[in-house]
Design a protein around this motif. Structure first.
Motif, PDB file in Angstrom:
ATOM      1  N   GLY A 223       7.088   6.721  -4.311  1.00 25.58           N
ATOM      2  CA  GLY A 223       6.496   7.382  -3.166  1.00 25.58           C
ATOM      3  C   GLY A 223       7.383   7.485  -1.938  1.00 25.58           C
TER       4      GLY A 223
ATOM      5  N   SER B 110       3.617   3.245  -3.517  1.00 25.05           N
ATOM      6  CA  SER B 110       2.852   2.570  -4.562  1.00 25.05           C
ATOM      7  C   SER B 110       3.728   1.531  -5.231  1.00 25.05           C
ATOM      8  CB  SER B 110       2.367   3.571  -5.612  1.00 25.05           C
ATOM      9  OG  SER B 110       1.513   4.534  -5.063  1.00 25.05           O
TER      10      SER B 110
ATOM     11  N   TYR C 168      -0.599  -0.542  -2.636  1.00 25.52           N
ATOM     12  CA  TYR C 168      -0.201   0.637  -1.882  1.00 25.52           C
ATOM     13  C   TYR C 168       0.200   0.256  -0.461  1.00 25.52           C
ATOM     14  CZ  TYR C 168      -2.902   2.726  -5.665  1.00 25.52           C
ATOM     15  OH  TYR C 168      -3.395   3.073  -6.904  1.00 25.52           O
TER      16      TYR C 168
END
Length: 127
Positions: free
Chosen positions: A8, A21, A79
């Motif tokens: 990400g 992530s 996350y």
């Protein structure tokens, strides 16, 4: 075998957002604390945010109000939602969690240095 894989990251402009992530396997995900760290060029690795097994969170002062750490225990994934990014957020971001392989045993204590690390992912914020 413990694996933590970040995704990400990328290049964004100041003020924009990114969501990192950390997918895990073989870890104690859900049973212990997990955390995000970052390392800027020429600087030491620092804690960005952590989350306990029951969802309690802790943030570095520099990211409070802008970053949100969360996890999905059903997916063994953590996350980091990063909003209002600044140039000083630039760095390599790492996820960290237990256990850590120490050659002949797995370390399950609280010292993040001895836990498992992901390979890191680059986040670059241009001003």
């Amino acid at each position: 075998q413990v694996q933590l894989v970040e995704s990400g990251g990328g290049l964004v402009q100041a003020g924009e957002s990114l969501r990192l992530s950390c997918a895990t396997s073989g870890s104690m995900f859900g049973a212990d604390d997990m955390s995000w760290h970052r390392q800027a060029p020429g600087s030491q690795r620092e804690l960005v945010a952590s989350i306990t097994s029951n969802g309690g969170t802790n943030y570095a002062d520099s990211v409070k109000g802008r970053f949100t750490i969360s996890k999905d225990d059903t997916k063994n994934t953590m996350y980091l939602q990063m909003n209002s990014l600044k140039s000083e957020d630039t760095g390599v971001y790492y996820c960290n969690g237990p256990p850590g392989y120490r050659g002949s045993y797995y370390y399950t204590g609280p010292n993040v240095s001895f836990r498992s690390w992901g390979q890191g992912i680059q986040v670059t914020v241009s001003s």
